[in-house]
Design an enzyme around this catalytic site. Structure first.
Site, PDB file in Angstrom:
ATOM      1  N   HIS A 222      -5.579   4.984   6.252  1.00  0.00           N
ATOM      2  CA  HIS A 222      -4.835   5.786   5.274  1.00  0.00           C
ATOM      3  C   HIS A 222      -3.363   5.924   5.662  1.00  0.00           C
ATOM      4  O   HIS A 222      -2.737   6.953   5.352  1.00  0.00           O
ATOM      5  CB  HIS A 222      -5.468   7.161   5.079  1.00  0.00           C
ATOM      6  CG  HIS A 222      -6.811   7.109   4.424  1.00  0.00           C
ATOM      7  ND1 HIS A 222      -6.996   6.724   3.112  1.00  0.00           N
ATOM      8  CD2 HIS A 222      -8.053   7.379   4.911  1.00  0.00           C
ATOM      9  CE1 HIS A 222      -8.286   6.767   2.815  1.00  0.00           C
ATOM     10  NE2 HIS A 222      -8.948   7.159   3.892  1.00  0.00           N
TER      11      HIS A 222
ATOM     12  N   ASP B 229       0.852  -1.184   0.000  1.00  0.00           N
ATOM     13  CA  ASP B 229       0.000   0.000   0.000  1.00  0.00           C
ATOM     14  C   ASP B 229       0.891   1.238   0.000  1.00  0.00           C
ATOM     15  O   ASP B 229       1.952   1.249   0.648  1.00  0.00           O
ATOM     16  CB  ASP B 229      -0.908   0.024   1.237  1.00  0.00           C
ATOM     17  CG  ASP B 229      -1.877   1.199   1.203  1.00  0.00           C
ATOM     18  OD1 ASP B 229      -2.940   1.076   0.563  1.00  0.00           O
ATOM     19  OD2 ASP B 229      -1.565   2.255   1.793  1.00  0.00           O
TER      20      ASP B 229
END
Length: 211
Positions: free
Chosen positions: A159, A14
């Protein structure tokens, strides 16, 4: 010869970035990756990346990453070869990401900018698989947070690169359980399923939920 999913090494990655696309000048600010095999974590990778440019306010508000946090971080020139070393050989590793085209676009752009030949990794997008094995009755959309809640992941997406990668690992394993009921137990079967799913979803583009 077929490779069982439990024998396959997956690197779930990610990225956090300064924007939506490297083509528009956005750069990587954080990389998180988790290496798993047989349902077990066998390695983790985490680093900030100094983008050599200010972070837009909306990105800081979303991720919590500030210019000050990145001021002394290594630049992508230093980070990229270390990440490739962690990811391993394209013959032994499958790269996984949630909304993989986004992450791959940035990684491939970095490789091009640094004159690296991008390894021909097999890749898997958990969004594509989720959209095919889950229904609207299961989840309203295939956002990472939604899937994490559905599968009851221990790590909550926030996030931040490593946490989101860890959550994606758990989502991936949840999807594998669903695929098992479809008798998809090999890497080759999984990649064929994902390829077919992507084709179906492209044909029905306007019916897709947002990620």
């Amino acid at each position: 010869m077929s490779t069982l999913l439990q024998e396959t090494t997956f690197v779930v990655v990610d990225l956090e970035t300064t924007g939506a696309s490297p083509k528009k000048g956005a750069a990587i600010t954080e990389i998180g990756a988790v290496k798993v095999q047989g349902g077990q974590i066998i390695g983790e990778f985490k680093t900030f990346v100094n983008p050599l440019a200010p972070i837009p306010l909306y990105i800081t508000e979303m991720t919590g990453i500030t210019d000050l946090m990145l001021a002394k971080a290594p630049i992508i020139d230093e980070v990229f070869p270390t990440f490739l070393e962690f990811a391993g050989s394209h013959n032994q590793t499958v790269l996984v990401a949630h909304n993989a085209p986004f992450d791959l676009a940035f990684l491939k752009s970095a490789a091009k900018d640094l004159n690296y030949a991008w390894p021909t990794y097999k890749t898997l997008d958990t969004v594509t698989v989720a959209r095919q094995v889950l229904t609207k009755e299961d989840v309203p959309d295939c956002k990472l947070g939604t899937l994490a809640q559905f599968f009851g992941t221990k790590t909550e997406p926030n996030h931040r690169a490593l946490d989101d990668a860890k959550a994606t690992v758990e989502v991936l394993h949840g999807l594998f359980e669903r695929l098992g009921s479809l008798e998809i137990t090999t890497l080759e079967g999984l990649l064929d399923f994902a390829k077919t799913a992507a084709h179906i979803q492209r044909k029905n583009y306007w019916g897709l939920s947002s990620i």
